[in-house]
Write an enzyme that holds these catalytic residues in place. Sequence first.
Site, PDB file in Angstrom:
ATOM      1  N   HIS A   3      34.081  42.084  36.664  1.00  0.00           N
ATOM      2  CA  HIS A   3      33.633  43.371  37.214  1.00  0.00           C
ATOM      3  C   HIS A   3      33.434  44.354  36.062  1.00  0.00           C
ATOM      4  O   HIS A   3      33.630  44.016  34.886  1.00  0.00           O
ATOM      5  CB  HIS A   3      34.599  43.870  38.291  1.00  0.00           C
ATOM      6  CG  HIS A   3      36.029  44.027  37.852  1.00  0.00           C
ATOM      7  ND1 HIS A   3      36.418  44.840  36.815  1.00  0.00           N
ATOM      8  CD2 HIS A   3      37.177  43.465  38.329  1.00  0.00           C
ATOM      9  CE1 HIS A   3      37.734  44.794  36.686  1.00  0.00           C
ATOM     10  NE2 HIS A   3      38.217  43.947  37.584  1.00  0.00           N
ATOM     11  N   HIS A   6      36.160  44.650  33.366  1.00  0.00           N
ATOM     12  CA  HIS A   6      36.144  43.596  32.342  1.00  0.00           C
ATOM     13  C   HIS A   6      35.018  43.868  31.349  1.00  0.00           C
ATOM     14  O   HIS A   6      35.175  43.699  30.136  1.00  0.00           O
ATOM     15  CB  HIS A   6      35.913  42.212  32.971  1.00  0.00           C
ATOM     16  CG  HIS A   6      37.010  41.775  33.897  1.00  0.00           C
ATOM     17  ND1 HIS A   6      36.794  41.469  35.210  1.00  0.00           N
ATOM     18  CD2 HIS A   6      38.334  41.591  33.687  1.00  0.00           C
ATOM     19  CE1 HIS A   6      37.935  41.120  35.782  1.00  0.00           C
ATOM     20  NE2 HIS A   6      38.887  41.185  34.875  1.00  0.00           N
ATOM     21  N   CYS A  15      55.181  37.651  40.802  1.00  0.00           N
ATOM     22  CA  CYS A  15      53.927  38.219  41.308  1.00  0.00           C
ATOM     23  C   CYS A  15      52.784  37.369  40.768  1.00  0.00           C
ATOM     24  O   CYS A  15      52.600  37.277  39.553  1.00  0.00           O
ATOM     25  CB  CYS A  15      53.747  39.670  40.869  1.00  0.00           C
ATOM     26  SG  CYS A  15      52.085  40.271  41.283  1.00  0.00           S
ATOM     27  N   CYS A  20      50.093  39.339  38.715  1.00  0.00           N
ATOM     28  CA  CYS A  20      50.489  39.605  37.327  1.00  0.00           C
ATOM     29  C   CYS A  20      50.762  38.312  36.571  1.00  0.00           C
ATOM     30  O   CYS A  20      50.861  38.319  35.353  1.00  0.00           O
ATOM     31  CB  CYS A  20      51.767  40.432  37.245  1.00  0.00           C
ATOM     32  SG  CYS A  20      51.675  42.072  37.939  1.00  0.00           S
ATOM     33  N   CYS A  49      54.992  44.803  44.257  1.00  0.00           N
ATOM     34  CA  CYS A  49      54.561  44.909  42.863  1.00  0.00           C
ATOM     35  C   CYS A  49      53.811  46.238  42.721  1.00  0.00           C
ATOM     36  O   CYS A  49      52.882  46.519  43.484  1.00  0.00           O
ATOM     37  CB  CYS A  49      53.628  43.751  42.508  1.00  0.00           C
ATOM     38  SG  CYS A  49      52.673  44.056  41.017  1.00  0.00           S
ATOM     39  N   HIS A 106      49.945  45.441  41.987  1.00  0.00           N
ATOM     40  CA  HIS A 106      49.126  44.771  43.011  1.00  0.00           C
ATOM     41  C   HIS A 106      49.454  45.188  44.448  1.00  0.00           C
ATOM     42  O   HIS A 106      48.740  44.805  45.375  1.00  0.00           O
ATOM     43  CB  HIS A 106      49.219  43.251  42.839  1.00  0.00           C
ATOM     44  CG  HIS A 106      48.615  42.797  41.550  1.00  0.00           C
ATOM     45  ND1 HIS A 106      49.350  42.629  40.399  1.00  0.00           N
ATOM     46  CD2 HIS A 106      47.326  42.542  41.216  1.00  0.00           C
ATOM     47  CE1 HIS A 106      48.538  42.267  39.415  1.00  0.00           C
ATOM     48  NE2 HIS A 106      47.317  42.209  39.885  1.00  0.00           N
ATOM     49  N   LYS A 146      40.919  52.673  42.191  1.00  0.00           N
ATOM     50  CA  LYS A 146      41.185  51.493  41.366  1.00  0.00           C
ATOM     51  C   LYS A 146      40.301  50.332  41.846  1.00  0.00           C
ATOM     52  O   LYS A 146      40.153  50.134  43.052  1.00  0.00           O
ATOM     53  CB  LYS A 146      42.664  51.131  41.546  1.00  0.00           C
ATOM     54  CG  LYS A 146      43.172  50.062  40.634  1.00  0.00           C
ATOM     55  CD  LYS A 146      44.689  49.941  40.862  1.00  0.00           C
ATOM     56  CE  LYS A 146      45.237  48.569  40.597  1.00  0.00           C
ATOM     57  NZ  LYS A 146      45.114  47.926  39.387  1.00  0.00           N
ATOM     58  N   LYS A 191      39.689  43.730  44.520  1.00  0.00           N
ATOM     59  CA  LYS A 191      38.932  42.819  45.370  1.00  0.00           C
ATOM     60  C   LYS A 191      39.170  43.161  46.845  1.00  0.00           C
ATOM     61  O   LYS A 191      38.249  43.187  47.643  1.00  0.00           O
ATOM     62  CB  LYS A 191      39.404  41.384  45.085  1.00  0.00           C
ATOM     63  CG  LYS A 191      38.257  40.406  44.926  1.00  0.00           C
ATOM     64  CD  LYS A 191      38.735  39.134  44.272  1.00  0.00           C
ATOM     65  CE  LYS A 191      38.779  37.991  45.246  1.00  0.00           C
ATOM     66  NZ  LYS A 191      39.188  36.721  44.666  1.00  0.00           N
TER      67      LYS A 191
HETATM   68  O1  ME8 Z   1      45.226  40.207  32.335  1.00  0.00           O
HETATM   69  N1  ME8 Z   1      39.262  48.734  33.708  1.00  0.00           N
HETATM   70  O2  ME8 Z   1      43.325  38.962  32.756  1.00  0.00           O
HETATM   71  P1  ME8 Z   1      42.550  39.965  33.715  1.00  0.00           P
HETATM   72  C1  ME8 Z   1      39.410  48.353  32.423  1.00  0.00           C
HETATM   73  N2  ME8 Z   1      44.343  36.868  31.623  1.00  0.00           N
HETATM   74  N3  ME8 Z   1      39.930  47.171  32.052  1.00  0.00           N
HETATM   75  C2  ME8 Z   1      40.308  46.338  33.018  1.00  0.00           C
HETATM   76  C3  ME8 Z   1      40.176  46.650  34.392  1.00  0.00           C
HETATM   77  C4  ME8 Z   1      39.619  47.928  34.719  1.00  0.00           C
HETATM   78  N4  ME8 Z   1      39.458  48.327  35.968  1.00  0.00           N
HETATM   79  N5  ME8 Z   1      40.652  45.602  35.110  1.00  0.00           N
HETATM   80  C5  ME8 Z   1      41.065  44.669  34.215  1.00  0.00           C
HETATM   81  C6  ME8 Z   1      44.566  39.189  32.232  1.00  0.00           C
HETATM   82  N6  ME8 Z   1      40.861  45.117  32.960  1.00  0.00           N
HETATM   83  C7  ME8 Z   1      45.054  38.044  31.357  1.00  0.00           C
HETATM   84  C8  ME8 Z   1      44.936  38.466  29.913  1.00  0.00           C
HETATM   85  S1  ME8 Z   1      45.158  38.045  27.285  1.00  0.00           S
HETATM   86  C9  ME8 Z   1      45.982  36.961  26.315  1.00  0.00           C
HETATM   87  C10 ME8 Z   1      45.421  37.453  28.911  1.00  0.00           C
HETATM   88  C11 ME8 Z   1      41.200  44.438  31.706  1.00  0.00           C
HETATM   89  O3  ME8 Z   1      41.325  39.225  34.100  1.00  0.00           O
HETATM   90  C12 ME8 Z   1      42.663  44.072  31.634  1.00  0.00           C
HETATM   91  O4  ME8 Z   1      43.430  45.192  31.256  1.00  0.00           O
HETATM   92  O5  ME8 Z   1      43.436  40.484  34.789  1.00  0.00           O
HETATM   93  C13 ME8 Z   1      42.635  43.004  30.570  1.00  0.00           C
HETATM   94  O6  ME8 Z   1      42.664  43.579  29.281  1.00  0.00           O
HETATM   95  C14 ME8 Z   1      41.296  42.323  30.848  1.00  0.00           C
HETATM   96  O7  ME8 Z   1      40.518  43.213  31.654  1.00  0.00           O
HETATM   97  C15 ME8 Z   1      41.449  40.998  31.585  1.00  0.00           C
HETATM   98  O8  ME8 Z   1      42.177  41.193  32.775  1.00  0.00           O
END
Ligand code: ME8
Length: 537
Positions: free
Chosen positions: A27, A30, A135, A138, A153, A156, A304, A307
């Site tokens: 999204h 990311h 969780c 997380c 949590c 979430h 926020k 999904k």
């Molecule tokens: O946490 N705004 O994966 P993830 C900005 N697999 N950044 C965001 C966001 C948002 N609304 N939502 C998510 C994970 N992110 C683990 C990481 S690293 C060794 C393992 C950012 O898919 C989130 O903070 O939940 C993270 O840095 C990245 O997207 C991946 O999140």
Amino acid sequence: MPWPLSMSSSTAYTLTTAIDYVNAPPHVGHAFEKIAADVMARFMRLQGREVFFLTGTDEHGMKVEKTAATRNMTPKEHVDDTVRHFKDAWDLLNIHYDRFIRTTDADHVAVVQHLWTLLKNSGDIYKASYTGLYCTGCETFLNERDLTEAGHCAIHQVPPEPVTEENWFFRLTAYKERLLEFLNTPGFIQPAFRLPELLNMVDNLQDISVSRPISSVSWGIPVPDDDNQRIYVWIDALSNYITGTGYLHNDALFAKHWPADCHLIGKDILRFHALYWPAMLMAANLPLPKSLYAHGFINVNDTKISKSLGNTVAPQDILKRFELPNADPLRYYLMTVSPFGQDGNFTEDDFKAKVNADLANNLGNLLNRTLTMAGKFCHGEVPACTDTHDLISEKGEAVPFRSITADDLAAVADAYEQFQFQTAAERIIELVDRGNKLIHQAEPWALAKVDRHADVERVLYAALESLRQVAIVLSPITPTLCAEIFTQLGYPAGSLEKQSWADVLTSPLPSGQTLHPAGPILPRLEDELVGAGGKKK
Ligand code: ME8
């Protein structure tokens, strides 16, 4: 105890992003992180640094296993299918990474198992029975401070699962003192306002579970010599940073690009990166990363992204909806929507207003009017630059020529280096404002009418030169747009990529270069494109 020293060469710059869970396509949040990393990587390349930019996907764990089951797929089928959404999105957003690591890659599996064996041999891993609240969102056991009053949590907003099982544990507590010392290294935790919350966590440190029985999670890397356990997803995920930079597989790459200069991550996963990861590296006697930057979150319409709320906006959908020719408007908006360490709010109205004001109107207008006048008054060629002293306009006003100075440039570079992309863009747009102001005040059309040809030429030269400079310094954020400006200024294709930061001051536009006819670099995002209810008319 001193840490092993960095062996990386001084020009190397290594930047990593978080690796995304592949339970759903990416999204805009990311995309925000990956764009930011790409901006920094491009800025560092302009500075002449040998950049290694690592990104990828986090493919093991309960979350992925559960999602695959709901799709009637094996976890491997599901991750292979979902990963292409990430790669396609990053291609569309013009994100130039050096490696896309998947935690299911064979070299990564080997690194994780090797690291496990190192920690086991050093006595940092032990087996124990554990009762806790897990969780899945997380992918971690929660502590009391992670729960809401209702026991959900806090991130979430769902109740965690009570779990009693036998796990392998990592002796995180054995690293408490060293972590405290390391976290206080100036510049390691950025922005610095995040440090106190981490120091507080160190005060309450506990050993962490680093494996789960296959009865709970089967989709994971097997624990060496213990067939009934799978390596915990965070240990697996964090190790991607050393696999990706060549650990065990490419000594030359690893020597040059580890430790990373910066792990760029979201604020929600700071604890894993600031506490677990350095402690694991300490246990394995490997060099520690030089900095962690925790960026803020992107919300959509002040909500926020989630999904379950149905507000996950895919970056590709934004490009489609506004019929954008490339990703630059979205890149520009996301990088300027808020100070980078703070949360930002995405709204379509704000997106349109910002892109139209800064890029279509301000920058587009300067380019368009200057090229049109150069076509009319200078035979479509870059005119001669006779001098840059103030001139007196036909209205009798003194018009100052203010070209970019080394201080202006240093301020922009400083902002980029600190991940302050909003400030960098503001400073660059000020340079565009100056160009527009020069044209507005000098009125080249009025000078032409009274045959002040040398003055027409020097005003237009200054405006064109400022466009060249802006195209270089804005190129990390809007690379396609800036390449188009270079083309319109008469440079051959591929020239912008060959520029360096120093060229801004030292390689002026050559007089006599044939300019391209003015053409829009970016369509205005029109209001009428969007009707009531957010639907296209
Ligand atoms: O946490 N705004 O994966 P993830 C900005 N697999 N950044 C965001 C966001 C948002 N609304 N939502 C998510 C994970 N992110 C683990 C990481 S690293 C060794 C393992 C950012 O898919 C989130 O903070 O939940 C993270 O840095 C990245 O997207 C991946 O999140």
